[in-house]
Design a protein around this motif. Structure first.
Motif, PDB file in Angstrom:
ATOM      1  N   TYR A 198      18.560 -88.781 -50.010  1.00  0.00           N
ATOM      2  CA  TYR A 198      18.136 -87.405 -50.459  1.00  0.00           C
ATOM      3  C   TYR A 198      19.393 -86.513 -50.860  1.00  0.00           C
ATOM      4  O   TYR A 198      20.382 -86.527 -50.128  1.00  0.00           O
ATOM      5  CB  TYR A 198      17.518 -86.671 -49.111  1.00  0.00           C
ATOM      6  CG  TYR A 198      16.336 -87.398 -48.429  1.00  0.00           C
ATOM      7  CD1 TYR A 198      14.882 -87.413 -48.654  1.00  0.00           C
ATOM      8  CD2 TYR A 198      16.907 -88.492 -47.372  1.00  0.00           C
ATOM      9  CE1 TYR A 198      13.895 -87.825 -47.959  1.00  0.00           C
ATOM     10  CE2 TYR A 198      15.712 -89.052 -46.599  1.00  0.00           C
ATOM     11  CZ  TYR A 198      14.373 -88.933 -47.107  1.00  0.00           C
ATOM     12  OH  TYR A 198      13.560 -89.357 -46.350  1.00  0.00           O
ATOM     13  N   THR A 199      19.097 -85.426 -51.374  1.00  0.00           N
ATOM     14  CA  THR A 199      19.828 -84.346 -51.820  1.00  0.00           C
ATOM     15  C   THR A 199      19.682 -83.536 -50.392  1.00  0.00           C
ATOM     16  O   THR A 199      18.553 -83.482 -49.916  1.00  0.00           O
ATOM     17  CB  THR A 199      19.554 -83.409 -53.017  1.00  0.00           C
ATOM     18  OG1 THR A 199      18.278 -82.899 -52.912  1.00  0.00           O
ATOM     19  CG2 THR A 199      19.660 -84.384 -54.342  1.00  0.00           C
ATOM     20  N   LEU A 200      20.457 -82.761 -49.972  1.00  0.00           N
ATOM     21  CA  LEU A 200      20.357 -82.085 -49.058  1.00  0.00           C
ATOM     22  C   LEU A 200      19.189 -81.261 -48.978  1.00  0.00           C
ATOM     23  O   LEU A 200      18.516 -80.924 -48.006  1.00  0.00           O
ATOM     24  CB  LEU A 200      21.717 -81.308 -48.573  1.00  0.00           C
ATOM     25  CG  LEU A 200      21.622 -80.249 -47.410  1.00  0.00           C
ATOM     26  CD1 LEU A 200      21.214 -80.997 -46.118  1.00  0.00           C
ATOM     27  CD2 LEU A 200      23.009 -79.378 -46.998  1.00  0.00           C
ATOM     28  N   GLU A 201      19.153 -80.535 -50.129  1.00  0.00           N
ATOM     29  CA  GLU A 201      17.813 -79.415 -50.674  1.00  0.00           C
ATOM     30  C   GLU A 201      16.664 -80.308 -50.498  1.00  0.00           C
ATOM     31  O   GLU A 201      15.701 -79.669 -49.997  1.00  0.00           O
ATOM     32  CB  GLU A 201      18.097 -78.866 -51.898  1.00  0.00           C
ATOM     33  CG  GLU A 201      19.588 -78.064 -52.218  1.00  0.00           C
ATOM     34  CD  GLU A 201      20.636 -78.880 -52.188  1.00  0.00           C
ATOM     35  OE1 GLU A 201      21.640 -78.152 -52.135  1.00  0.00           O
ATOM     36  OE2 GLU A 201      20.537 -80.187 -52.662  1.00  0.00           O
ATOM     37  N   ALA A 202      16.570 -81.477 -50.908  1.00  0.00           N
ATOM     38  CA  ALA A 202      15.167 -82.337 -50.905  1.00  0.00           C
ATOM     39  C   ALA A 202      14.843 -82.409 -49.526  1.00  0.00           C
ATOM     40  O   ALA A 202      13.609 -82.203 -49.222  1.00  0.00           O
ATOM     41  CB  ALA A 202      15.350 -83.545 -51.547  1.00  0.00           C
ATOM     42  N   LEU A 203      15.739 -82.954 -48.673  1.00  0.00           N
ATOM     43  CA  LEU A 203      15.478 -83.168 -47.338  1.00  0.00           C
ATOM     44  C   LEU A 203      15.261 -82.106 -46.505  1.00  0.00           C
ATOM     45  O   LEU A 203      14.260 -82.114 -45.507  1.00  0.00           O
ATOM     46  CB  LEU A 203      16.510 -84.238 -46.685  1.00  0.00           C
ATOM     47  CG  LEU A 203      16.585 -84.631 -45.127  1.00  0.00           C
ATOM     48  CD1 LEU A 203      15.239 -85.462 -45.062  1.00  0.00           C
ATOM     49  CD2 LEU A 203      17.776 -85.270 -44.686  1.00  0.00           C
ATOM     50  N   THR A 204      15.754 -81.063 -46.649  1.00  0.00           N
ATOM     51  CA  THR A 204      15.323 -79.539 -46.068  1.00  0.00           C
ATOM     52  C   THR A 204      14.096 -79.176 -46.221  1.00  0.00           C
ATOM     53  O   THR A 204      13.365 -78.948 -45.448  1.00  0.00           O
ATOM     54  CB  THR A 204      16.608 -78.558 -46.303  1.00  0.00           C
ATOM     55  OG1 THR A 204      17.836 -79.171 -46.015  1.00  0.00           O
ATOM     56  CG2 THR A 204      16.458 -77.267 -45.620  1.00  0.00           C
ATOM     57  N   ARG A 205      13.806 -79.166 -47.603  1.00  0.00           N
ATOM     58  CA  ARG A 205      12.464 -78.664 -47.793  1.00  0.00           C
ATOM     59  C   ARG A 205      11.359 -79.837 -47.136  1.00  0.00           C
ATOM     60  O   ARG A 205      10.389 -79.372 -46.942  1.00  0.00           O
ATOM     61  CB  ARG A 205      12.149 -79.084 -49.386  1.00  0.00           C
ATOM     62  CG  ARG A 205      10.953 -78.460 -49.877  1.00  0.00           C
ATOM     63  CD  ARG A 205      10.874 -78.330 -51.338  1.00  0.00           C
ATOM     64  NE  ARG A 205       9.158 -77.957 -51.739  1.00  0.00           N
ATOM     65  CZ  ARG A 205       8.946 -78.315 -52.846  1.00  0.00           C
ATOM     66  NH1 ARG A 205       9.550 -78.875 -53.915  1.00  0.00           N
ATOM     67  NH2 ARG A 205       7.757 -78.091 -53.226  1.00  0.00           N
ATOM     68  N   PHE A 206      11.410 -80.991 -47.256  1.00  0.00           N
ATOM     69  CA  PHE A 206      10.565 -82.092 -46.707  1.00  0.00           C
ATOM     70  C   PHE A 206      10.494 -81.880 -45.195  1.00  0.00           C
ATOM     71  O   PHE A 206       9.273 -81.749 -44.651  1.00  0.00           O
ATOM     72  CB  PHE A 206      11.301 -83.335 -46.989  1.00  0.00           C
ATOM     73  CG  PHE A 206      10.707 -84.534 -46.259  1.00  0.00           C
ATOM     74  CD1 PHE A 206       9.342 -85.169 -46.698  1.00  0.00           C
ATOM     75  CD2 PHE A 206      11.035 -85.137 -45.113  1.00  0.00           C
ATOM     76  CE1 PHE A 206       8.814 -86.280 -45.952  1.00  0.00           C
ATOM     77  CE2 PHE A 206      10.634 -86.192 -44.443  1.00  0.00           C
ATOM     78  CZ  PHE A 206       9.210 -86.738 -44.846  1.00  0.00           C
ATOM     79  N   GLU A 207      11.573 -81.808 -44.568  1.00  0.00           N
ATOM     80  CA  GLU A 207      11.486 -81.498 -43.189  1.00  0.00           C
ATOM     81  C   GLU A 207      10.885 -79.988 -42.561  1.00  0.00           C
ATOM     82  O   GLU A 207      10.287 -79.968 -41.650  1.00  0.00           O
ATOM     83  CB  GLU A 207      12.776 -81.716 -42.619  1.00  0.00           C
ATOM     84  CG  GLU A 207      13.266 -83.027 -42.216  1.00  0.00           C
ATOM     85  CD  GLU A 207      12.398 -83.874 -41.430  1.00  0.00           C
ATOM     86  OE1 GLU A 207      11.818 -83.446 -40.560  1.00  0.00           O
ATOM     87  OE2 GLU A 207      12.130 -85.045 -41.752  1.00  0.00           O
ATOM     88  N   SER A 208      10.934 -78.988 -43.692  1.00  0.00           N
ATOM     89  CA  SER A 208      10.412 -77.913 -43.416  1.00  0.00           C
ATOM     90  C   SER A 208       8.845 -77.771 -43.568  1.00  0.00           C
ATOM     91  O   SER A 208       8.186 -76.862 -43.417  1.00  0.00           O
ATOM     92  CB  SER A 208      10.937 -76.688 -44.166  1.00  0.00           C
ATOM     93  OG  SER A 208      10.978 -76.858 -45.516  1.00  0.00           O
ATOM     94  N   THR A 209       8.195 -78.934 -44.050  1.00  0.00           N
ATOM     95  CA  THR A 209       6.853 -78.977 -44.452  1.00  0.00           C
ATOM     96  C   THR A 209       6.079 -79.727 -43.447  1.00  0.00           C
ATOM     97  O   THR A 209       6.567 -80.990 -43.204  1.00  0.00           O
ATOM     98  CB  THR A 209       6.772 -79.415 -45.813  1.00  0.00           C
ATOM     99  OG1 THR A 209       7.429 -78.549 -46.889  1.00  0.00           O
ATOM    100  CG2 THR A 209       5.362 -79.541 -46.244  1.00  0.00           C
ATOM    101  N   PRO A 210       4.928 -79.458 -42.786  1.00  0.00           N
ATOM    102  CA  PRO A 210       4.125 -80.333 -41.830  1.00  0.00           C
ATOM    103  C   PRO A 210       3.766 -81.425 -42.670  1.00  0.00           C
ATOM    104  O   PRO A 210       3.598 -81.382 -43.834  1.00  0.00           O
ATOM    105  CB  PRO A 210       3.003 -79.280 -41.385  1.00  0.00           C
ATOM    106  CG  PRO A 210       3.317 -77.998 -42.403  1.00  0.00           C
ATOM    107  CD  PRO A 210       4.395 -78.162 -43.059  1.00  0.00           C
ATOM    108  N   PRO A 211       3.375 -82.694 -41.993  1.00  0.00           N
ATOM    109  CA  PRO A 211       2.768 -83.633 -42.543  1.00  0.00           C
ATOM    110  C   PRO A 211       1.323 -83.406 -43.251  1.00  0.00           C
ATOM    111  O   PRO A 211       0.750 -82.466 -42.887  1.00  0.00           O
ATOM    112  CB  PRO A 211       2.445 -84.705 -41.346  1.00  0.00           C
ATOM    113  CG  PRO A 211       3.357 -84.233 -40.166  1.00  0.00           C
ATOM    114  CD  PRO A 211       3.521 -82.565 -40.400  1.00  0.00           C
ATOM    115  N   THR A 212       1.455 -84.014 -44.454  1.00  0.00           N
ATOM    116  CA  THR A 212       0.282 -83.636 -45.262  1.00  0.00           C
ATOM    117  C   THR A 212      -0.905 -84.834 -45.129  1.00  0.00           C
ATOM    118  O   THR A 212      -0.667 -85.780 -44.300  1.00  0.00           O
ATOM    119  CB  THR A 212       0.754 -83.930 -46.778  1.00  0.00           C
ATOM    120  OG1 THR A 212       1.198 -85.369 -47.084  1.00  0.00           O
ATOM    121  CG2 THR A 212       1.699 -83.022 -47.097  1.00  0.00           C
TER     122      THR A 212
END
Length: 268
Positions: A198-212
């Motif tokens: 991941y880029t740091l930005e992509a992983l940060t956004r992913f982890e800040s979002t609850p499971p779908t």
């Protein structure tokens, strides 16, 4: 400066295989084997750092004894991606790329890790490897799924390598399969390997979002990325000579030890 941080998440708790990172496989621990593979894979990668992220003092000490840095992370973190991000946030300088190298798959070909990092350097937000299945391999996967339907993940991908979907079902469905078998050696099915960059930005956004919802239904966290509109670049890699899926049970250990006895030990 650390360009790429390769994180091996090593959680102590495992309902199916307690203290899994420290379990012995033909005389060497699972964690030792994963560290050895990752070290060999990153030997020629500039500005890459290898790190074990754990919630257990004994596992951290074992990693350090094997010559690998270790970071202590919160035991409440439930996923490898979350533990990888937590480890990145503990770094003195934020890495540009983060690779979540699953600690229960120590026999991946060394070139796989380098290929994922190369895709990130070429502009991918998220990169993950896939293997094109020939027809015997597809037949073997179908047979395996009659016994373990949620073991093994396949990927539908666009011609440019973008992942369109991942599933525990075998996708795509194949019309006129017999004719296709006669015309080409490879099936249209790609099997996913559970390694993510991941880029740091992509992983940060992913982890800040609850499971779908779809992620929860399939049990595949990468679907959250697709539902968020974050593209995933798939990286084709050759089938491994020494093939084994994740190690989650005593039976998996026995299977891998039998492979080692037959083919020799791939851990350097």
């Amino acid at each position: 400066m650390t360009q790429s941080l390769i994180v091996i998440p090593a959680r102590a708790g495992s309902s199916r295989l307690p203290r899994k990172p420290l379990r012995l496989i033909a005389g060497r621990t699972l964690l030792h084997r994963t560290i050895a593979m990752a070290r060999a894979a990153t030997a020629n990668l500039p500005n890459a750092r290898l790190l074990v992220a754990t919630d257990d003092d004994e596992i951290a000490a074992h990693a350090r004894a094997a010559g690998c840095d270790a970071a202590m992370t919160d035991s409440a973190i439930a996923t490898g991606s979350g533990r990888a991000l937590a480890a990145a946030r503990l770094s003195a300088s934020p890495p540009r790329f983060i690779v979540n190298l699953q600690g229960d798959s120590p026999f991946q070909p060394e070139a796989t890790l380098a290929a994922v990092i190369a895709a990130l350097e070429q502009g991918a937000q998220v990169a993950t490897p896939v293997i094109a299945l020939d027809w015997p391999a597809l037949d073997a996967l179908r047979d395996h799924k009659t016994r373990s339907p949620f073991s093994g993940t396949t990927c539908a991908r666009a011609p440019d390598g973008r992942a369109l979907w991942f599933s525990k079902n075998i996708i795509p469905a194949i019309r006129n399969e017999e004719a296709l078998r006669q015309s080409q050696p490879l099936s249209p099915v790609w099997r996913h390997i559970g390694l993510y960059g991941y880029t740091l930005e992509a992983l940060t956004r992913f982890e800040s979002t609850p499971p779908t919802a779809l992620e929860t239904l399939e049990g595949l966290e990468q679907l959250r990325l697709l539902e968020l509109g974050i593209p995933i670049t798939t990286v084709p890699v050759p089938p491994p000579v020494f093939d084994s899926s994740g190690i989650d049970t005593e039976a998996d250990i026995a299977r891998v030890e039998a492979l080692i006895a037959t083919h020799g030990d791939p851990t350097p």
